[in-house]
Design a protein around this motif. Structure first.
Motif, PDB file in Angstrom:
ATOM      1  N   SER A  22       1.044   4.149  -3.007  1.00  0.00           N
ATOM      2  CA  SER A  22       0.170   5.231  -2.571  1.00  0.00           C
ATOM      3  C   SER A  22       0.569   6.627  -3.036  1.00  0.00           C
ATOM      4  O   SER A  22      -0.067   7.581  -2.671  1.00  0.00           O
ATOM      5  CB  SER A  22       0.043   5.227  -1.045  1.00  0.00           C
ATOM      6  N   THR A  49       0.835  -1.201   0.000  1.00  0.00           N
ATOM      7  CA  THR A  49       0.000   0.000   0.000  1.00  0.00           C
ATOM      8  C   THR A  49       0.869   1.250   0.000  1.00  0.00           C
ATOM      9  O   THR A  49       0.618   2.188  -0.755  1.00  0.00           O
ATOM     10  CB  THR A  49      -0.935   0.004   1.227  1.00  0.00           C
ATOM     11  N   ARG A  50       1.904   1.264   0.851  1.00  0.00           N
ATOM     12  CA  ARG A  50       2.817   2.417   0.902  1.00  0.00           C
ATOM     13  C   ARG A  50       3.531   2.623  -0.426  1.00  0.00           C
ATOM     14  O   ARG A  50       3.743   3.744  -0.853  1.00  0.00           O
ATOM     15  CB  ARG A  50       3.869   2.226   1.984  1.00  0.00           C
TER      16      ARG A  50
END
Length: 153
Positions: free
Chosen positions: A39, A35-36
């Motif tokens: 993102s 996700t990081r």
């Protein structure tokens, strides 16, 4: 092998061993890393230092949640959160002692004074930069700052 690759390898190991708690914990962490990485405006690849930082935050979240569950009398859920935190913490580098950090700070100060520069509080950033690079994630940043301040005062 990077830390992310280690997590992916361990996920397969936990899957084969049938260790559900470790498997779910490592999967969640890998999901958070992914996700990081995706993102931003452009996807990035997290390096080991960034992954360590993320792991510290995830372990701290689990510990905080465990405290809340234990206060509410939910011992089983609190124990599960603590178990997850311990699994995550196994991937973190060994923490430094205060004496280790003081030695690193003294070494950085000695290097800067060897150049003939007289260190004052204005040069705190110059001291903090190499110290932070060596300590990264293995000791509390605020405590490092206090040690540097005491050396420069």
């Amino acid at each position: 092998m990077t830390l992310k690759e280690q997590l992916q390898s361990d996920m397969k190991t936990h899957m084969k061993a049938g260790n559900r708690t470790a498997l779910m914990t490592v999967r969640n962490v890998l999901g958070e890393i992914e996700t990081r990485e995706k993102s931003g405006k452009t996807p990035v690849e997290l390096d080991d230092a960034q992954v360590v930082s993320l792991l510290q935050k995830e372990a701290a979240k689990r510990r905080d949640t465990a405290g809340i569950y234990l206060e509410a009398g939910e011992k089983e859920r609190g124990a599960a959160e603590i178990a997850e935190a311990e699994i995550i913490e196994a991937y973190l580098p060994a923490p430094l002692t205060a004496a280790d950090v003081e030695a690193i700070v003294d070494e950085a100060v000695a290097e800067l004074t060897a150049d003939g520069t007289e260190l004052t509080m204005r040069q705190m950033g110059a001291v903090m930069k190499p110290v932070t690079a060596k300590v990264a994630g293995r000791f509390d940043g605020k405590a490092v700052s206090e040690i540097v301040r005491s050396r420069l005062a």
